[in-house]
Design a protein around this motif. Sequence first.
Motif, PDB file in Angstrom:
ATOM      1  N   ARG A  90      19.090 -80.878  -8.527  1.00 46.51           N
ATOM      2  CA  ARG A  90      19.056 -80.385  -9.904  1.00 46.51           C
ATOM      3  C   ARG A  90      19.641 -78.974  -9.986  1.00 46.51           C
ATOM      4  NH1 ARG A  90      15.514 -82.784 -13.562  1.00 46.51           N
ATOM      5  NH2 ARG A  90      14.905 -80.752 -14.379  1.00 46.51           N
ATOM      6  N   LYS A  93      23.465 -79.095  -9.863  1.00 45.60           N
ATOM      7  CA  LYS A  93      24.005 -79.511 -11.165  1.00 45.60           C
ATOM      8  C   LYS A  93      23.939 -78.366 -12.166  1.00 45.60           C
ATOM      9  CE  LYS A  93      23.604 -83.005 -14.784  1.00 45.60           C
ATOM     10  NZ  LYS A  93      22.906 -84.238 -15.240  1.00 45.60           N
ATOM     11  N   GLU A  99      27.414 -83.033  -9.974  1.00 45.94           N
ATOM     12  CA  GLU A  99      26.402 -84.099  -9.917  1.00 45.94           C
ATOM     13  C   GLU A  99      26.414 -84.725  -8.522  1.00 45.94           C
ATOM     14  OE1 GLU A  99      23.494 -86.227 -12.017  1.00 45.94           O
ATOM     15  OE2 GLU A  99      25.114 -85.458 -13.270  1.00 45.94           O
ATOM     16  N   ASN A 101      25.519 -87.790  -6.741  1.00 47.67           N
ATOM     17  CA  ASN A 101      25.176 -89.161  -7.125  1.00 47.67           C
ATOM     18  C   ASN A 101      24.800 -90.061  -5.957  1.00 47.67           C
ATOM     19  OD1 ASN A 101      25.504 -88.928  -9.935  1.00 47.67           O
ATOM     20  ND2 ASN A 101      27.730 -89.053  -9.729  1.00 47.67           N
TER      21      ASN A 101
END
Length: 216
Positions: A90, A93, A99, A101
């Motif tokens: 987090r 980001k 991100e 993923n």
Amino acid sequence: METSEQDIVSFPQLNKPAPAFTARTTHGEKSLSDYQGRWLILFSHPADFTPVCTTEFMAFAKHHEEFLAEGADLLGLSIDSYFSHVAWVRNIKEKFGVEINFPIIEDLSMSVAKSYGMIHPGAADTSAVRATFIIDPNSILRAMVYYPMSNGRSIPEFLRVLKALKASDEHNIATPEGWQPGDQVIVPPPQDTEAADARMNEGYECTDWYFCKKSL
């Protein structure tokens, strides 16, 4: 000086089955068997919320789609908790706009790290070094690279090695230093004198009987 059992670090071997595992990750429970039929890039980092590791994870994320296009999944690991992983993802980001993923293994018990030889007492007793493992669709370990704590990896190199391994499997060839798709490949050397005598007349680009190239 005697070596105790706890000082012995086991290492997986190339072209042998990769050590099986089942572990909690940021994307739920994952097992090695979940990746059967696909390539897997399993990589460890020393710790969450560290600058070198952050650059590496952002680079893996940047190239994630390219790995997927080659039929390969990414799976990270460190000896940190699930909650630490989530907070770090987090943070990346929020602070860097990147991100993450792919899943990250929680390995507080160090069971996965130890089975893959990621713990090097000369570097740290409680952190995994920067290790990268390329595992094929049959769960066979095909390549592994270890880096020191202080220096980040070049992620495009693992993508290059993956493509080279796939080319070798498909065409029964080897690849020269720095090979990229589209470059010439190396024809396996002859295995007896008769084949060596014939090699120069088989239509390859040969420097000598043992060193011949061709285009795919």
